[in-house]
Motif scaffolding. Structure first.
Motif, PDB file in Angstrom:
ATOM      1  N   SER A 152       6.687   1.625   9.789  1.00 29.95           N
ATOM      2  CA  SER A 152       5.822   2.463  10.610  1.00 29.95           C
ATOM      3  C   SER A 152       5.285   1.656  11.783  1.00 29.95           C
ATOM      4  CB  SER A 152       4.646   2.978   9.778  1.00 29.95           C
ATOM      5  OG  SER A 152       3.820   1.887   9.379  1.00 29.95           O
ATOM      6  N   ASP A 153       4.744   2.346  12.780  1.00 25.29           N
ATOM      7  CA  ASP A 153       4.158   1.646  13.926  1.00 25.29           C
ATOM      8  C   ASP A 153       3.028   0.723  13.471  1.00 25.29           C
ATOM      9  OD1 ASP A 153       5.878   2.936  15.606  1.00 25.29           O
ATOM     10  OD2 ASP A 153       4.451   4.469  16.252  1.00 25.29           O
ATOM     11  N   TYR A 154       2.243   1.194  12.503  1.00 27.49           N
ATOM     12  CA  TYR A 154       1.159   0.358  11.980  1.00 27.49           C
ATOM     13  C   TYR A 154       1.713  -0.910  11.344  1.00 27.49           C
ATOM     14  CZ  TYR A 154      -2.489  -1.371   8.895  1.00 27.49           C
ATOM     15  OH  TYR A 154      -3.396  -2.189   8.256  1.00 27.49           O
ATOM     16  N   ALA A 155       2.779  -0.773  10.570  1.00 28.12           N
ATOM     17  CA  ALA A 155       3.377  -1.932   9.896  1.00 28.12           C
ATOM     18  C   ALA A 155       3.918  -2.939  10.905  1.00 28.12           C
ATOM     19  CB  ALA A 155       4.487  -1.479   8.955  1.00 28.12           C
ATOM     20  N   VAL A 156       4.473  -2.436  11.992  1.00 25.91           N
ATOM     21  CA  VAL A 156       5.007  -3.326  13.035  1.00 25.91           C
ATOM     22  C   VAL A 156       3.877  -4.116  13.681  1.00 25.91           C
ATOM     23  CG1 VAL A 156       6.119  -3.389  15.306  1.00 25.91           C
ATOM     24  CG2 VAL A 156       7.046  -1.926  13.506  1.00 25.91           C
ATOM     25  N   ARG A 157       2.768  -3.430  13.987  1.00 30.46           N
ATOM     26  CA  ARG A 157       1.631  -4.109  14.614  1.00 30.46           C
ATOM     27  C   ARG A 157       0.986  -5.104  13.640  1.00 30.46           C
ATOM     28  NH1 ARG A 157       0.798   1.244  16.845  1.00 30.46           N
ATOM     29  NH2 ARG A 157      -0.698   1.732  15.166  1.00 30.46           N
ATOM     30  N   LEU A 158       0.875  -4.704  12.390  1.00 29.07           N
ATOM     31  CA  LEU A 158       0.318  -5.597  11.371  1.00 29.07           C
ATOM     32  C   LEU A 158       1.172  -6.849  11.225  1.00 29.07           C
ATOM     33  CD1 LEU A 158      -1.606  -6.280   9.034  1.00 29.07           C
ATOM     34  CD2 LEU A 158      -0.109  -4.915   7.539  1.00 29.07           C
ATOM     35  N   ARG A 159       2.471  -6.680  11.245  1.00 28.38           N
ATOM     36  CA  ARG A 159       3.395  -7.811  11.100  1.00 28.38           C
ATOM     37  C   ARG A 159       3.206  -8.812  12.241  1.00 28.38           C
ATOM     38  NH1 ARG A 159       8.364  -8.287   8.444  1.00 28.38           N
ATOM     39  NH2 ARG A 159       9.775  -9.848   9.315  1.00 28.38           N
ATOM     40  N   GLU A 160       3.057  -8.305  13.465  1.00 32.77           N
ATOM     41  CA  GLU A 160       2.865  -9.203  14.607  1.00 32.77           C
ATOM     42  C   GLU A 160       1.545  -9.953  14.487  1.00 32.77           C
ATOM     43  OE1 GLU A 160       5.173  -9.880  17.278  1.00 32.77           O
ATOM     44  OE2 GLU A 160       6.268  -9.003  15.593  1.00 32.77           O
ATOM     45  N   LYS A 161       0.514  -9.242  14.039  1.00 35.93           N
ATOM     46  CA  LYS A 161      -0.795  -9.889  13.855  1.00 35.93           C
ATOM     47  C   LYS A 161      -0.705 -10.977  12.797  1.00 35.93           C
ATOM     48  CE  LYS A 161      -3.823  -8.765  11.083  1.00 35.93           C
ATOM     49  NZ  LYS A 161      -4.374  -9.278   9.784  1.00 35.93           N
ATOM     50  N   GLN A 162      -0.026 -10.677  11.692  1.00 40.96           N
ATOM     51  CA  GLN A 162       0.111 -11.648  10.617  1.00 40.96           C
ATOM     52  C   GLN A 162       0.941 -12.858  11.061  1.00 40.96           C
ATOM     53  OE1 GLN A 162      -2.262 -10.965   8.752  1.00 40.96           O
ATOM     54  NE2 GLN A 162      -1.378 -10.519   6.745  1.00 40.96           N
ATOM     55  N   PHE A 182      -3.086  -3.532  17.460  1.00 45.30           N
ATOM     56  CA  PHE A 182      -3.547  -3.508  16.068  1.00 45.30           C
ATOM     57  C   PHE A 182      -5.056  -3.499  16.007  1.00 45.30           C
ATOM     58  CE2 PHE A 182      -5.099  -5.664  12.303  1.00 45.30           C
ATOM     59  CZ  PHE A 182      -4.466  -4.954  11.297  1.00 45.30           C
ATOM     60  N   TYR A 183      -5.685  -4.381  16.774  1.00 47.00           N
ATOM     61  CA  TYR A 183      -7.148  -4.498  16.711  1.00 47.00           C
ATOM     62  C   TYR A 183      -7.840  -3.398  17.527  1.00 47.00           C
ATOM     63  CZ  TYR A 183      -7.095  -8.978  14.286  1.00 47.00           C
ATOM     64  OH  TYR A 183      -6.936  -9.967  13.334  1.00 47.00           O
TER      65      TYR A 183
END
Length: 205
Positions: A48-58, A202-203
């Motif tokens: 999902s778009d959220y998962a993609v953004r979370l992955r980049e943040k992580q 993400f933020y």
């Protein structure tokens, strides 16, 4: 790599990025370029778009080896400064003393750099600083304390890295175990495998 190998390599494989920026971790990724676990080699569903953004943040957080609270606080600071938020954020991350000690080659990892700083082995402009997140400024001199110059790990690191390609915003003299933070790095200076714009999204969600 000892105890350092397990969790770092697992996280690196899960994110698909050499978060430690070391040759050893890269070798593990080259041998097993897929997520750990029995399902690691199976084709994953489209995230999902959220998962993609979370992955980049992580990815970015683990590269700089920071806790979530400190990482987010730094992002909040960057978002209030003038300039491109993503670039400013990366510059703040690069200005941390533990990161600079790592970039100079005094430490082999950021985690080790943090230990050196906390144990009082690092000086900034001749003054002992034991805060890993201390903000290094343009023109600051970073050096190994006289007493710490005989520590085997530090001597080995400097010997190993003294002939490597240096970073354009830093300079280092292996003979004196001291270097200088010449300037803030530009975005193009940083070969980070991260899309910082997705971190901002993400933020900002």
């Amino acid at each position: 790599m000892g105890r350092y190998r397990g969790p770092i390599v697992k996280i690196a494989r899960r994110l698909g990025v050499n978060i430690a920026e070391t040759e050893k971790v890269q070798k593990y990724l080259d041998r097993r370029p897929y997520a750990p676990g029995q399902h690691g080699q199976k084709r994953a569903r489209r995230p999902s778009d959220y998962a993609v953004r979370l992955r980049e943040k992580q990815k970015l957080r683990f590269i700089y080896d920071m806790g979530e609270r400190s990482f987010r606080n730094l992002f909040e600071e960057a978002s209030k400064k003038k300039g491109v938020t993503g670039t400013v954020f990366l510059q703040l991350l690069e200005s941390r003393l533990d990161n600079v000690v790592f970039r100079l080659g005094i430490a082999s990892t950021r985690r080790q750099a943090r230990q050196f700083v906390r144990h009082g082995h690092i000086l900034v402009n001749g003054k002992r600083i034991n805060i890993a997140g201390y903000r290094v400024k343009q023109g600051d001199t970073i050096s190994v304390s006289k007493k710490a110059q005989d520590i085997p790990f530090i001597k080995e690191n400097i010997e190993r890295f003294k002939n490597r390609k240096t970073f354009r915003w830093l300079e280092f003299n292996p003979a004196t175990m001291s270097g200088k933070f010449l300037r803030l790095p530009d975005r193009e200076d940083l070969a980070l495998p991260v899309n910082e714009n997705l971190v901002i999204e993400f933020y900002s969600r």
